[in-house]
Motif scaffolding. Structure first.
Motif, PDB file in Angstrom:
ATOM      1  N   TRP A 103      -2.246  -9.272   4.707  1.00  0.00           N
ATOM      2  CA  TRP A 103      -2.263  -8.900   3.283  1.00  0.00           C
ATOM      3  C   TRP A 103      -1.092  -7.977   2.961  1.00  0.00           C
ATOM      4  CZ3 TRP A 103      -2.352  -9.623  -1.442  1.00  0.00           C
ATOM      5  CH2 TRP A 103      -2.425  -8.591  -2.375  1.00  0.00           C
ATOM      6  N   VAL A 104      -0.835  -7.044   3.861  1.00  0.00           N
ATOM      7  CA  VAL A 104       0.280  -6.129   3.611  1.00  0.00           C
ATOM      8  C   VAL A 104       1.608  -6.901   3.619  1.00  0.00           C
ATOM      9  CG1 VAL A 104       1.565  -4.206   4.602  1.00  0.00           C
ATOM     10  CG2 VAL A 104      -0.891  -4.030   4.325  1.00  0.00           C
ATOM     11  N   SER A 105       1.735  -7.847   4.522  1.00  0.00           N
ATOM     12  CA  SER A 105       3.016  -8.559   4.551  1.00  0.00           C
ATOM     13  C   SER A 105       3.160  -9.490   3.341  1.00  0.00           C
ATOM     14  CB  SER A 105       3.226  -9.298   5.875  1.00  0.00           C
ATOM     15  OG  SER A 105       2.311 -10.336   5.962  1.00  0.00           O
ATOM     16  N   PHE A 106       2.029  -9.932   2.797  1.00  0.00           N
ATOM     17  CA  PHE A 106       2.096 -10.700   1.545  1.00  0.00           C
ATOM     18  C   PHE A 106       2.726  -9.836   0.459  1.00  0.00           C
ATOM     19  CE2 PHE A 106       0.453 -11.950  -2.595  1.00  0.00           C
ATOM     20  CZ  PHE A 106       0.610 -13.325  -2.582  1.00  0.00           C
ATOM     21  N   MET A 107       2.278  -8.593   0.405  1.00  0.00           N
ATOM     22  CA  MET A 107       2.837  -7.683  -0.624  1.00  0.00           C
ATOM     23  C   MET A 107       4.318  -7.405  -0.329  1.00  0.00           C
ATOM     24  SD  MET A 107      -0.147  -4.946  -1.547  1.00  0.00           S
ATOM     25  CE  MET A 107      -0.825  -4.602   0.046  1.00  0.00           C
ATOM     26  N   ASP A 108       4.610  -7.125   0.957  1.00  0.00           N
ATOM     27  CA  ASP A 108       6.011  -6.844   1.330  1.00  0.00           C
ATOM     28  C   ASP A 108       6.940  -7.944   0.836  1.00  0.00           C
ATOM     29  OD1 ASP A 108       5.171  -4.642   2.701  1.00  0.00           O
ATOM     30  OD2 ASP A 108       5.235  -5.596   4.680  1.00  0.00           O
ATOM     31  N   ALA A 109       6.478  -9.175   1.010  1.00  0.00           N
ATOM     32  CA  ALA A 109       7.348 -10.309   0.699  1.00  0.00           C
ATOM     33  C   ALA A 109       7.530 -10.517  -0.800  1.00  0.00           C
ATOM     34  CB  ALA A 109       6.764 -11.574   1.330  1.00  0.00           C
TER      35      ALA A 109
ATOM     36  N   SER B  82       2.041  -0.699  -6.715  1.00  0.00           N
ATOM     37  CA  SER B  82       2.753   0.122  -5.732  1.00  0.00           C
ATOM     38  C   SER B  82       1.791   1.087  -5.049  1.00  0.00           C
ATOM     39  CB  SER B  82       3.868   0.926  -6.401  1.00  0.00           C
ATOM     40  OG  SER B  82       4.812   0.046  -6.931  1.00  0.00           O
ATOM     41  N   VAL B  83       0.872   1.633  -5.832  1.00  0.00           N
ATOM     42  CA  VAL B  83      -0.099   2.568  -5.251  1.00  0.00           C
ATOM     43  C   VAL B  83      -0.902   1.856  -4.162  1.00  0.00           C
ATOM     44  CG1 VAL B  83      -2.205   3.879  -5.713  1.00  0.00           C
ATOM     45  CG2 VAL B  83      -0.271   4.032  -7.295  1.00  0.00           C
ATOM     46  N   TYR B  84      -1.443   0.713  -4.513  1.00  0.00           N
ATOM     47  CA  TYR B  84      -2.280   0.005  -3.535  1.00  0.00           C
ATOM     48  C   TYR B  84      -1.479  -0.473  -2.330  1.00  0.00           C
ATOM     49  CZ  TYR B  84      -6.859   0.259  -5.642  1.00  0.00           C
ATOM     50  OH  TYR B  84      -8.075   0.714  -6.095  1.00  0.00           O
ATOM     51  N   HIS B  85      -0.240  -0.817  -2.569  1.00  0.00           N
ATOM     52  CA  HIS B  85       0.600  -1.228  -1.440  1.00  0.00           C
ATOM     53  C   HIS B  85       0.671  -0.088  -0.426  1.00  0.00           C
ATOM     54  CE1 HIS B  85       4.687  -3.136  -0.104  1.00  0.00           C
ATOM     55  NE2 HIS B  85       3.775  -3.150   0.831  1.00  0.00           N
ATOM     56  N   LEU B  86       0.891   1.116  -0.932  1.00  0.00           N
ATOM     57  CA  LEU B  86       0.983   2.282  -0.034  1.00  0.00           C
ATOM     58  C   LEU B  86      -0.356   2.560   0.641  1.00  0.00           C
ATOM     59  CD1 LEU B  86       3.144   4.531  -2.365  1.00  0.00           C
ATOM     60  CD2 LEU B  86       3.862   3.588  -0.171  1.00  0.00           C
ATOM     61  N   VAL B  87      -1.423   2.434  -0.133  1.00  0.00           N
ATOM     62  CA  VAL B  87      -2.753   2.711   0.429  1.00  0.00           C
ATOM     63  C   VAL B  87      -3.035   1.744   1.586  1.00  0.00           C
ATOM     64  CG1 VAL B  87      -5.236   2.599  -0.083  1.00  0.00           C
ATOM     65  CG2 VAL B  87      -3.671   3.670  -1.719  1.00  0.00           C
ATOM     66  N   SER B  88      -2.773   0.479   1.354  1.00  0.00           N
ATOM     67  CA  SER B  88      -3.062  -0.520   2.396  1.00  0.00           C
ATOM     68  C   SER B  88      -2.147  -0.359   3.593  1.00  0.00           C
ATOM     69  CB  SER B  88      -2.940  -1.936   1.826  1.00  0.00           C
ATOM     70  OG  SER B  88      -4.120  -2.247   1.137  1.00  0.00           O
ATOM     71  N   LEU B  89      -0.893  -0.065   3.298  1.00  0.00           N
ATOM     72  CA  LEU B  89       0.057   0.108   4.396  1.00  0.00           C
ATOM     73  C   LEU B  89      -0.366   1.279   5.288  1.00  0.00           C
ATOM     74  CD1 LEU B  89       2.669  -0.923   5.579  1.00  0.00           C
ATOM     75  CD2 LEU B  89       3.931   0.488   3.960  1.00  0.00           C
ATOM     76  N   GLU B  90      -0.814   2.327   4.671  1.00  0.00           N
ATOM     77  CA  GLU B  90      -1.246   3.485   5.446  1.00  0.00           C
ATOM     78  C   GLU B  90      -2.467   3.144   6.308  1.00  0.00           C
ATOM     79  OE1 GLU B  90      -1.866   7.070   3.246  1.00  0.00           O
ATOM     80  OE2 GLU B  90      -2.065   8.220   5.103  1.00  0.00           O
ATOM     81  N   ILE B  91      -3.383   2.383   5.739  1.00  0.00           N
ATOM     82  CA  ILE B  91      -4.569   1.984   6.516  1.00  0.00           C
ATOM     83  C   ILE B  91      -4.145   1.138   7.715  1.00  0.00           C
ATOM     84  CG2 ILE B  91      -6.628   0.497   6.444  1.00  0.00           C
ATOM     85  CD1 ILE B  91      -7.116   1.537   3.598  1.00  0.00           C
ATOM     86  N   VAL B  92      -3.225   0.230   7.490  1.00  0.00           N
ATOM     87  CA  VAL B  92      -2.770  -0.626   8.591  1.00  0.00           C
ATOM     88  C   VAL B  92      -2.088   0.220   9.663  1.00  0.00           C
ATOM     89  CG1 VAL B  92      -1.242  -2.520   9.221  1.00  0.00           C
ATOM     90  CG2 VAL B  92      -2.594  -2.673   7.159  1.00  0.00           C
ATOM     91  N   ALA B  93      -1.272   1.181   9.226  1.00  0.00           N
ATOM     92  CA  ALA B  93      -0.575   2.043  10.199  1.00  0.00           C
ATOM     93  C   ALA B  93      -1.585   2.828  11.033  1.00  0.00           C
ATOM     94  CB  ALA B  93       0.363   2.994   9.460  1.00  0.00           C
TER      95      ALA B  93
END
Ligand code: BGC
Length: 867
Positions: free
Chosen positions: A555-561, A599-610
């Protein structure tokens, strides 16, 4: 002295159909403070006397009493017993009482076929059918286990006796990929000689009408049943009886039953005559889609009698059950054979006190019953459910009595684990409404609503409510199952559909998919990261992170792309701060721009993945995610927080930036003050789905507790207590579902049982009462007590059944003095953080000399301070 008082299996109190040894958590009973386990021993056996062990861990040094998974090879369809003992300070406690679990078909040696009493010509039909077979047992039975499931809905009987207490089984999954099967031990239902196996089938989610597009046959055109009975005889031999062409089929008295539509039952047709049984058809379905359901099936979870029988100004006879809920009405009815009765379930009376059906849209919510004799008869529906508080007796004999009717509450069976109470009645009712919003919408799938022609697994609603749900009930099996469906429905490119199971994409036109998209909505699709993360925080279960990790990354990489040049996620239709009141009023979208919310959710999800990568030991990946996170956070701050100034001036933007800690720590108090000022100026909240759950937390964490309480305690529209004052018994979809003048907001989308705004529950428990988990030691191994007394309350308390046992807090105010009482379960610890400026007066056994924070172990604790 200490003992083990409870053992959880896979974090639940029951486990049937498991295919690997359950994760164990055990809880102690002891009077001793600061209790810590030092060693444990686990044994498992097939006999309750533990004579022949299949597993013995031996005495193991170990502090953990939560999340322990023995690795033991198990056989299919067996009952296993488990017991645990533990040591502390060199002393061992006695063995616990045994708990047991039943295994599913681990071997997956499926031999049965899906069989149908319908033919393809029945595709437009939502009738009930029976399937039956007689089997002969000639030897003494040691143990019999059956695996059952269906395409459609089913109830299963042996010799006329209902097996299991499940309703609407096998539940709703992404049927094209996953189908739950149920496992039952049925030894006691079988007898020597002939035995009848029978299934009763209904259309359900599988082939009945579904979605607001009103389409049917979404998954298939024929209902079908699958069963495989394994009988082990005392002589050691085994026999398998599986569904096949030799079964017989017939129509049942259910003339019609659908999820939205209700049920029509002709009691005159109760038992098919001998000649009506016909051959069955086999239906192809991949057997490797079968997944065991191990806990939390839908069951009747309670009964509510009629509170009031009334006649509306229009003359309609109405039953009021006093509580909005999901379930059905079971009733007694009198009258001559052939008499037809009919009732409609619905949620609210209109302004004039008449029956109001409009917000149900096309959902009929109707029960029709035809009497089969002249005697009094009793009816309980089979293959439908209703969202309702009221029932209108549209067509009913004059002699109807209130006690002829009972509402049966249906939801996924999840033990209640949390409670909250305080000195303000309206807030207590809000807490009640939050819990009932959950009950009304956790029916195997977390749905948006239970009444209209929708009832779908909207991912956004699930995402924002998950932390609240985890406090209130034991969600482990429920979310684990739903997350499995989320994975099944996630596209290869990582997109997560708006609803899971995804019944919207298959019916959307190519143009809709091209322009709007049926997936990839920020805040909605982030259920892929946030729901498992919240479950991990509440239980400490790393397996859920492991299981979902790939899906989270995808899901995070979907957003990245799909980032634009400014580093903002930009993809098709976004719901944004859905239903916020600061929008233009033309659409349900709020004023907070979606590039910002994305953008907010992108950061939230990315942090969870990290963080998940680190917990799971994928350190390189964790480092790479963290690097990306830092880069994106820098860019986010450059875009939206230049020099600590938030450029998006909406309440939701402030609330999100603060609650998700996206602003640098040193500017947060300033931003919180601006938010508090903005709320003063606006006079109330104007936030939607995204901002609302963040508001009070954003304020409380950044020195604006008083503003948070003020917001919560507002009794006028819009605010949480407005619906309460209007008599709500659940959470409403809209702040103004019902307006002060009694009129309703548009019937197009006006649910009175929509849990999303119930997400304030999270704040009530964690800040209002002050009972929180701690990310550093999740699963409440470290309880984070941080009460923030405020508002007009003079006390608040919360209690939660953690994997370690009961944790509780109560604060009570008397003048300036506040007393905090806390319970920490054995083998867990706690940190108490008092509000800034607190001056501790008494704290037996604790040392508050250096500040307002203190760490301690299990037991009962009391601290008194001056605020
Ligand atoms: C649902 C919501 C959902 C929304 C998204 C509504 O119909 O009831 O709660 O999240 O659609 O568009």
């Amino acid at each position: 002295m200490f003992t083990i008082k409870k053992i959880l299996l896979d974090f639940m109190e029951e486990a049937a159909g498991v295919t690997s040894f359950p994760v164990l958590s055990w809880q102690f009973a002891t009077e001793k403070k600061n209790f810590r386990q030092s060693a444990f021993q686990i044994q498992a056996a097939e006999k309750v006397d533990f004579t022949q062990l299949i597993y013995d861990s031996g005495e193991m040094a170990g502090k953990d009493s939560n999340g322990i998974k023995p690795h033991v090879k198990l056989q299919s369809g067996r009952r296993y017993y488990v017991r645990v003992r533990a040591a502390a300070e060199g002393k061992w406690c006695p063995w616990s009482e045994p708990v047991s679990f039943l295994t599913g078909n681990i071997a997956e040696n499926w031999q049965g076929k899906f069989i149908s009493a319908e033919t393809p010509a029945d595709k437009d039909n939502s009738k009930g059918t029976y399937l039956r077979k007689e089997i002969q047992l000639d030897k003494a039975v040691e143990q019999a286990v059956i695996y059952t499931t269906a395409l459609g809905l089913y109830q299963f009987f042996i010799n006329g006796q209902r097996i299991g207490r499940e309703e609407l089984a096998p539940g709703w999954t992404a049927y094209q990929k996953r189908l739950s099967y149920q496992t039952y031990e049925v030894t006691e239902y079988l007898k020597n000689g002939r035995n009848e196996l029978r299934a009763h089938m209904g259309a359900g989610w599988y082939k009945g009408m579904l979605t607001f597009h009103h389409v049917r046959n979404l998954y298939g055109e024929q209902t079908a049943f699958f069963g495989q009975l394994h009988v082990r005889y005392t002589d050691g031999t085994e026999e398998v009886f599986a569904t096949d062409e030799s079964w017989l089929g017939a129509d049942s008295p259910v003339l019609f039953a659908e999820i939205y539509g209700g049920e029509t039952y002709d009691a005159g047709k109760a038992e098919p005559e001998a000649g009506m049984w016909h051959k069955v058809q086999c239906v192809d379905y991949p057997l490797n889609n079968l997944q065991p359901q191990t806990a939390s099936p839908i069951r009747v979870a309670g009964e509510i009698p009629v509170q009031k029988m009334l006649v509306t100004p229009k003359g309609e006879r109405v039953l009021d059950f006093g509580q909005n809920m999901s379930g059905w009405v079971t009733f007694k009815v009198r009258g001559a054979k052939g008499t037809q009765v009919k009732l409609h379930c619905f949620e609210v009376l209109d302004k004039d006190g008449n029956v109001y059906l409009e917000n149900l849209r096309e959902a009929k919510e109707t029960l029709t019953y035809i009497k089969g004799s002249d005697a009094e008869e009793v009816f309980t529906p089979h293959f439908t459910y209703q969202g309702f508080q009221y029932a209108w007796l549209e067509d009913w004999p004059e002699d109807a009595q209130a006690d002829d009717f009972t509402a049966q509450v249906l939801h996924s069976d999840m033990p209640q684990t949390g409670s909250f109470a305080c000195s303000e009645k309206l807030i207590n009712q809000l807490q009640h409404n939050i819990l009932w919003g959950l009950k009304g919408n956790f029916l195997d799938v977390p749905t948006d609503c239970p009444q209209r022609d929708e009832r779908l697994g909207w991912t956004g609603d699930a995402e924002i409510f998950s932390s609240t749900a985890n406090f209130l009930v034991n969600t482990h099996a429920f979310y684990q199952k739903w997350l499995g469906d989320l994975v099944a429905e996630q596209a290869d490119n990582g997109a997560v559909p708006h609803v899971v199971p995804d019944v919207l994409t298959p019916v959307a036109s190519p143009e809709m998919i091209e322009h709007m998209g049926m997936d990839g909505a920020s805040g909605w699709a982030d259920a892929a990261t946030i729901v498992p993360w919240n479950l991990y925080l509440a239980t400490g279960d790393t397996a859920i992170l492991r299981c979902q990790y790939d899906s989270m990354k995808k899901w995070v990489s979907f957003m990245d792309a799909r980032m634009d040049e400014q580093g903002r996620f930009n993809y098709k239709m976004q719901f944004g701060d859905w239903l916020a009141l600061d929008g233009d009023g033309k659409t349900p979208l709020g004023a907070t721009p979606t590039p910002f919310t994305c953008s907010v959710y992108h950061l939230v999800s990315l942090e969870i993945v990290a963080r998940s990568a680190k917990i799971l030991g994928y350190l390189q990946e964790a480092a790479a995610f963290n690097q990306k996170l830092e880069k994106l956070l820098r860019r986010f701050r450059a875009n939206y927080l230049p020099e600590g100034e938030l450029t998006v001036k909406t309440q939701s933007a402030y609330a999100m930036v603060l609650a998700y800690k996206l602003a640098p720590a040193d500017v947060r108090p300033k931003l919180a003050k601006e938010l508090a000022d903005m709320l003063e100026e606006d006079g109330h909240l104007v936030t939607g789905f995204m901002g609302t759950p963040c508001l009070c937390q954003a304020l409380s964490e950044n020195g604006q507790t008083a503003a948070a309480w003020k917001l919560l305690e507002r009794e006028e529209f819009p605010g949480w207590l407005y619906p309460v004052k209007q008599g709500a018994t659940t959470i409403w979809e809209h702040w103004d579902g019902k307006r002060p003048d009694g009129s309703f907001c548009s019937p197009d989308m006006n649910s009175f049982n929509h849990y999303a705004y119930g997400a304030i529950g999270d704040w009530l428990y964690r800040y209002g009462a002050g009972l929180d988990y701690d990310e550093r030691e999740p699963g409440y191994k470290l309880i984070n007590f941080h009460p923030q007394p405020g508002g007009s309350l003079h006390f608040a308390e919360a209690c939660h059944e953690t994997p370690y046992g009961k944790a509780a807090i109560k604060w009570e105010r008397s003048g300036r003095e506040i007393t905090v009482k806390m319970t920490v379960p054995p083998n867990a610890g706690a940190r108490l953080t008092l509000p800034e400026g607190a001056s501790v007066q008494a704290a037996e056994g604790l040392n508050f000399k250096n500040g307002t924070s203190q760490v301690f172990g299990s037991g009962e604790w009391e601290v008194r301070y001056l605020a």
